[in-house]
Design an enzyme around this catalytic site. Structure first.
Site, PDB file in Angstrom:
ATOM      1  N   LYS A 127       0.826  -1.206   0.000  1.00  0.00           N
ATOM      2  CA  LYS A 127       0.000   0.000   0.000  1.00  0.00           C
ATOM      3  C   LYS A 127       0.859   1.254   0.000  1.00  0.00           C
ATOM      4  O   LYS A 127       0.611   2.197  -0.763  1.00  0.00           O
ATOM      5  CB  LYS A 127      -0.935   0.025   1.210  1.00  0.00           C
ATOM      6  CG  LYS A 127      -2.015   1.094   1.113  1.00  0.00           C
ATOM      7  CD  LYS A 127      -2.634   1.425   2.450  1.00  0.00           C
ATOM      8  CE  LYS A 127      -1.795   2.431   3.193  1.00  0.00           C
ATOM      9  NZ  LYS A 127      -2.453   2.990   4.395  1.00  0.00           N
ATOM     10  N   ASP A 145      -6.828   1.253   1.398  1.00  0.00           N
ATOM     11  CA  ASP A 145      -6.754   1.337   2.858  1.00  0.00           C
ATOM     12  C   ASP A 145      -8.071   0.837   3.444  1.00  0.00           C
ATOM     13  O   ASP A 145      -8.934   0.310   2.735  1.00  0.00           O
ATOM     14  CB  ASP A 145      -6.425   2.762   3.313  1.00  0.00           C
ATOM     15  CG  ASP A 145      -7.583   3.733   3.076  1.00  0.00           C
ATOM     16  OD1 ASP A 145      -8.584   3.354   2.410  1.00  0.00           O
ATOM     17  OD2 ASP A 145      -7.497   4.876   3.553  1.00  0.00           O
TER      18      ASP A 145
END
Length: 223
Positions: A127, A145
């Protein structure tokens, strides 16, 4: 009286894009930064911490060092003392120190514009690397997220029980050229309208518009 019908997935995708464009025509990056290195460190610090807290802490960190050459020379204990309010400070301070050293020794002090190279750095997961690739270098990516994972399930865009599957599904549904802006738009919407506790799939405008016939709260699989 006609029966309410939920939108099909193509209709939902179109409505979501139109609504988010209206609400968020511009998408400033929530984390304060001034180059790829400061963004990388800020994203690393944001793990299990709010962007607001990170933005409060990083100015003091940049006073210590605002580039990998100088940061590599700062003792880990000194870094940890500054970033302690962000949580997980022992791990994060060591990661910042070692990744700075590696940027100097392996990449001439430059943050690499390469996903594999970024993910090889300590404290940098998929991420974080995706955020840097998309927001620092403009390379299409779709960082997922908790907000995006939650909303993608509420909007029926994925059945994924983890962020890896959610990312694959979102990339398949939305045009590549929209990924970088859209991931920020969804984050903003998730923080302001479709929050973890403020909506259960029945309350916010997009949840109601996408699923007008939905009668029960949408169960969300946590990542």
């Amino acid at each position: 009286m006609s029966e309410l019908k939920n939108l099909n997935i193509a209709e939902r995708v179109e409505l979501i894009q139109q609504t988010l464009d209206q609400l968020y025509p511009t998408t400033p990056i929530p984390l304060a930064h001034f180059d790829a290195y400061s963004l990388l460190v800020a994203v690393l610090l944001s793990a299990q911490c709010t962007d607001e807290r990170v933005n409060q802490v990083t100015p003091s960190l940049w006073q210590l060092a605002d580039n990998p050459f100088d940061m590599a020379k700062v003792p880990v204990e000194t870094i940890q003392a500054v970033i302690r309010p962000c949580g997980l400070s022992p791990q994060k301070s060591k990661a910042i120190s070692v990744l700075s050293q590696r940027l100097v020794s392996e990449f001439n002090g430059m943050v690499p514009a390469d996903m594999e190279a970024l993910e090889s750095l300590p404290g940098v997961g998929h991420k974080t690397a995706s955020v840097v690739m998309s927001q620092a270098f403009g390379v299409p990516a779709f960082p997922v997220d908790t907000h995006i994972h939650r909303l993608a399930q509420r909007w029926g865009l994925t059945r994924g029980k983890n962020v890896v599957q959610t990312e694959k599904d979102l990339k398949r549904l939305f045009p590549r050229e929209r990924w970088n802006k859209l991931h920020l738009q969804i984050i903003y919407y998730g923080r302001e309208h479709c929050t973890a506790r403020g909506c259960n799939g029945l309350i916010c405008g997009l949840c109601r518009a996408c699923f007008p016939a939905r009668k029960y709260p949408k169960k969300v699989h946590k990542p």
